[in-house]
Design an enzyme around this catalytic site. Structure first.
Site, mmCIF file in Angstrom:
data_model
loop_
_atom_site.group_PDB
_atom_site.id
_atom_site.type_symbol
_atom_site.label_atom_id
_atom_site.label_comp_id
_atom_site.label_asym_id
_atom_site.label_seq_id
_atom_site.Cartn_x
_atom_site.Cartn_y
_atom_site.Cartn_z
ATOM 1 N N SER A 12 10.068 -4.857 -2.471
ATOM 2 C CA SER A 12 9.068 -4.561 -1.664
ATOM 3 C C SER A 12 7.966 -5.587 -1.483
ATOM 4 C CB SER A 12 8.460 -3.242 -2.203
ATOM 5 O OG SER A 12 7.283 -2.758 -1.258
ATOM 6 N N HIS A 39 11.100 -3.249 2.002
ATOM 7 C CA HIS A 39 9.949 -2.227 2.737
ATOM 8 C C HIS A 39 9.497 -3.187 3.819
ATOM 9 C CE1 HIS A 39 9.711 0.542 -1.141
ATOM 10 N NE2 HIS A 39 10.820 0.806 -0.490
ATOM 11 N N ASP A 131 9.534 3.157 -6.005
ATOM 12 C CA ASP A 131 11.056 3.147 -5.136
ATOM 13 C C ASP A 131 11.938 2.347 -5.972
ATOM 14 O OD1 ASP A 131 12.625 4.420 -3.353
ATOM 15 O OD2 ASP A 131 12.171 2.617 -1.835
#
Length: 344
Positions: A12, A39, A131
């Site tokens: 991310s 992401h 995540d």
């Protein structure tokens, strides 16, 4: 015995630079397929495949729906679409968001674990919130290898710290060490297949299916756990509470999924938006009261005007109270758990 030939990677914030370093370490004859979720914003094209292709010797692509998996190739999730693995193929699906993201690292990791079991190597790199932790736990549970970037090195260490807290990672590595370890692992035989209860396999299969479509309710999602008192911050649907070892997760009846940390961030954001609307309404009321009061004063009724102006002042004070509450809520929107860990 099968080789470890499926590598799934999640990143991310701060992930682009480490991904470039990682793929640079893969040789031309790399004997595994690599799948990456980073992401990225959903509203603009991603240049990540071009960046990774130019940074190493392996080709990186955004896969097409049902594209056949090839060894020595890097598959990067498309913006606003989950990257899901099935036997021999890549699926590109716009299923429900997980942890407020699409693509979701957890969705990729779970599909790899369910389909390829002990052949999977999962890697979590730099990123905020958590995540990837649930998916990496599943990879480990199914007999795969769990790797995370050293949080001391990561630009955003929260994802790695979450892995360390909830997953027995096989390797915690700096990015400069990761390529050599992966090259070694893909040349080795995988572990023996794990004996997993059928009920657990059925739930994993259901979660993979949910990530590919939006009919989670029809697939029986409400039977996956106990109904919680919380509602989904994305759609206001009912949330069921699920447990993975000591970790708690949530799914709503439409399919959205959250860790406790992601749910806190989502609920805090929803509350923040409501408070901003309330503050705006109070400020507009105060301005209108003041305007009416000034007009009445100009008309010569000072006593009545004072009543309106006093109400305007009181309403402005209420708006200030709500304003302060907004910023308290914003602090809860951050990764509170990480901040607590850093404060120790």
């Amino acid at each position: 015995m099968a080789k470890r030939d499926i590598i799934v990677v999640g990143a991310s914030a701060g992930g682009v630079s480490v991904l470039k370093q990682l793929v640079k370490s893969f040789p031309k004859d790399f004997s595994a397929s690599v799948f990456i979720v980073l992401h990225v914003p959903p509203f603009s094209p991603s240049k990540i495949p071009d960046i990774l292709s130019s940074g190493g010797v392996l080709e990186a692509v955004h896969p097409k729906e049902a594209e056949k998996i090839e060894r020595g190739k890097i598959y990067v999730a498309c913006p606003d679409h989950h990257l899901i693995l099935e036997d021999g193929n890549v699926l590109v699906k716009k299923g429900p968001k997980e942890n407020r993201f699409r693509p979701s690292i957890d969705a990729l990791f779970r599909s790899a674990a369910y389909t390829y079991k002990e052949r999977v190597i999962g890697v979590v790199l730099s990123g905020a919130l958590d995540d990837g932790t649930s998916g990496l736990w599943t990879i480990k549970r199914m007999g795969g290898i769990a790797i995370c970037q050293d949080p001391e090195e990561a630009a955003f260490p929260e994802m790695s710290l979450s892995v360390q807290k909830y997953v027995e990672a096989d390797y915690i590595l700096q990015i400069s060490e990761m390529g050599a370890v992966l090259n070694k692992l893909v040349s080795e035989d995988s572990a023996e297949e794990q004996d997993i209860p059928q009920e657990e396999l059925d739930r994993l299969a259901l979660e993979v299916k949910i990530a590919t479509s939006d009919n989670a309710f029809e697939k029986g999602i409400m039977e996956m756990g106990e109904v919680s008192p919380f509602t989904c911050p994305s759609c206001n649907g009912a949330l069921v509470r699920m447990k993975e070892d000591v970790r708690i997760r949530y799914r709503c009846h439409t399919g959205h999924a959250f860790t406790a940390s992601a749910l806190l961030a989502g609920v805090s954001q929803s509350v923040e938006e409501i408070l901003w609307q309330a503050m705006r309404g109070l400020e507009e009321t105060s301005m209108l009261l003041r305007q009416i009061g000034d007009e009445i004063k100009d008309a010569g009724n000072a006593k009545m005007a004072d009543n309106f102006l006093q109400k305007a002042k009181e309403t402005a004070g209420k708006a200030r109270t709500v304003h302060n509450s907004v910023f308290e809520t914003e602090r809860l929107s951050a990764d509170l758990q990480y901040k607590q860990e850093k404060g120790k």
